[in-house]
Design a protein around this motif. Structure first.
Motif: not given
Ligand code: PLP
Length: 402
Positions: A11-22, A145-151, A373-381
Motif C-alpha cells: 500500500p502507498a506510504g500514505y500518511l505524510f504524503a496525505e498530510v502534505a497534500r492537505r 499476508g494481505k493488507y485488508e481494511s487497514g490491517r 495503525g488501527p489503534s491510532g484512530e481517535g488520537y493525534f501526535r
C-alpha cells in the motif's frame, strides 16, 4: 523478470504524503495563513559544536597523506564502539562487548534490515500504533499476508491505548519476533523496568526475539526508566537493540547509529551476532570516518553537555504542549521522556477530522494517529521539534479552537 510482488503490491506510504497534500491545498486556498508545523519528526536545532569541531578536524585529516582513511572496519571504528560502551552502557551497569556493537548509517536501515535474520514465514508482532518501518519491511519480505481494511492479515497487533495505559498486552498467538520501541514513537510513552521484564520473560519462555528500538532514549528524564533493554535480566538472551544519534545529537542529516546484537542470541543453533555481522559485511560498507569522529565527540564532557542542552530545549517544548492541552481539558500522553505528545481527540473525533479542524481553524499541522495503525484512530501526535516560540503560539491557537 519475476518481480517481488510483495514489494510491488505494498500500500502507498500514505500518511505524510496525505498530510502534505492537505496542507498544500489549504495553503493554495489561503496563501497568507500563518501555518505552524507540529507534525515535524525531524530535529531542527543545529549540530553541537563538539560534533562540528570533530568533523572539521576529521575532514582536514582526510586531506593529509597520514590522516587519510579509506574503507573503515566493517562494524565501525573501535574508538567509537568503546565510547558507546563507556558512555551509554557502563554507567547503567550493562556490560556489552566490542564485538556486539555494529555501527551503521541509521536505525531506520537497521530496523528495516534486521528482518533478513528471520525465517521466511516467521510470525511478527508489533505494538499498535507503530513506527511503520517494522511493519513495511516485513511486508516487503512477504511475511504479513494481505493488507485488508487497514490491517495485515498475518501480523499480530498489540493495541496500546488510554485504556491499557499504553502498556502492550503480550501476544496470545504464536509469535517469533516482537518489535518494541521505547520511548515510543508515536505515543511518547515509556515502559517501566517491571513492564519490560514481562516481555523479556515472555520472549525467553517462547523462544522469541525482541527487536528493541531505543532511538529516543536520550529523552528519558528519569533514571528509573530503562534506557536500554539490557538493563532487564535475561535480555541478552532474547533482544537486539537499535540506537541512533539522530534524535540524541541531531544526526538526522549526518547519519550514524548502532545496533547491539549480544553473543548469547542463538536460535536454531544459529548465532544472530554472526549472522548480522555476515549480513552487514556483505551489504554495508560503513559510516564515513568524519561522521564517526563526530559521533565519538558527543561522548566528551562538553559534547554531552551540549547535546543535553538541546534535548532540554525540545523537552521544554513537549512540556509546553502537554501542559497547555491538559489545562484545556485534553487527555495528554507521552511528552515527558519523549519529543512526542500523543493526545486523545476531543469528543472522539476521527483523527483526520481533527487534523482538518486544527489546520483550518488554528493553522496548526500535526499528525493523525490513524496513520500509525488501527489503534491510532481517535488520537493525534504533536511534536516538540519546532521553536519554543512557535510551540507556544501553536498551543495558544489550539486551545482557542478547543
Ligand atoms: N526509529 C524510530 C522509532 C524513529 O522514529 C526513527 C526516526 O524518526 C528512526 C528509528 C530512524 O532513525 P535514524 O535516523 O537513525 O534512521
Amino acid at each position: 523478470m519475476n518481480v517481488n510482488t510483495n514489494l510491488a503490491s505494498m500500500p502507498a506510504g500514505y500518511l505524510f504524503a496525505e498530510v502534505a497534500r492537505r496542507v498544500k491545498q489549504y495553503q493554495a486556498e489561503n496563501p497568507d495563513a500563518p501555518i505552524l508545523r507540529l507534525g515535524i519528526g525531524d530535529v531542527t536545532r543545529p549540530l553541537c559544536p563538539a560534533a562540528v569541531d570533530a568533523m572539521v578536524r576529521a575532514a582536514r585529516e582526510m586531506g593529509t597523506p597520514d590522516g587519510f582513511h579509506g574503507y573503515g572496519p566493517d562494524f565501525g571504528y573501535e574508538w567509537l564502539i568503546d565510547a558507546i560502551i563507556a558512555g551509554d552502557y557502563a554507567p547503567r551497569g550493562v556490560e556489552i562487548g566490542r564485538d556486539e556493537v555494529f555501527i551503521s548509517d541509521g536505525a531506520k536501515s537497521d530496523v528495516g534490515n534486521l528482518q533478513e535474520l528471520f525465517g521466511a514465514d516467521a510470525r511478527i508482532a508489533v505494538t499498535d500504533p507503530v513506527y511503520p518501518v517494522y511493519v513495511d519491511s516485513n511486508a516487503m519480505a512477504g511475511r504479513l499476508g494481505k493488507y485488508e481494511s487497514g490491517r495485515w492479515t498475518r501480523l499480530t497487533y498489540l493495541p496500546c491505548n488510554a485504556e491499557n495505559g499504553f502498556v502492550p498486552p503480550l501476544p496470545t498467538e504464536n509469535v517469533d519476533v516482537v518489535y518494541l520501541c521505547y520511548p515510543n514513537n508515536p505515543t511518547g510513552t515509556v515502559l517501566t523496568k517491571a513492564q519490560l521484564q514481562v516481555f523479556v520473560d515472555w520472549a525467553m519462555a517462547h523462544n522469541a526475539l525482541i527487536v528493541y528500538d531505543a532511538a529516543y532514549k536520550a529523552f528519558i528524564a528519569d533514571p528509573q526508566v530503562p534506557q536500554s533493554i539490557y538493563e532487564i535480566p535475561g535480555a541478552r538472551q532474547c533482544a537486539i537493540e537499535c540506537c541512533s544519534f539522530s534524535k540524541t545529537a541531531g544526526f538526522t542529516g549526518t547519519r550514524c547509529a548502532y545496533t547491539v546484537v549480544p553473543r548469547e542470541l542463538t536460535f536454531d543453533g544459529c548465532s544472530l551476532n554472526k549472522m548480522w555481522g555476515r549480513r552487514q559485511a556483505t551489504k554495508f560498507n560503513g559510516v564515513s570516518y568524519v561522521t564517526q569522529r563526530a559521533a565519538q565527540a558527543i561522548y566528551s564532557a562538553e559534547g554531552q553537555k551540549q547535546i543535553m542542552d538541546t534535548i532540554a530545549y525540545y523537552r521544554e517544548n513537549a512540556r509546553v504542549i502537554g501542559k497547555g492541552l491538559a489545562d484545556a481539558g485534553i487527555q495528554v500522553f507521552g511528552g515527558v521522556h519523549s519529543p512526542y505528545v500523543w493526545i486523545k481527540t476531543p469528543d472522539d473525533m476521527k483523527s483526520w477530522d481533527f487534523f482538518d479542524l486544527l489546520l483550518r481553524r488554528a493553522n496548526v499541522v500535526g499528525t493523525p494517529g490513524e496513520g500509525f495503525g488501527p489503534s491510532g484512530e481517535g488520537y493525534f501526535r504533536l511534536t516538540a521539534f519546532n521553536t519554543l516560540e512557535n510551540t507556544r503560539e501553536a498551543v495558544n491557537r489550539i486551545t482557542k479552537v478547543l
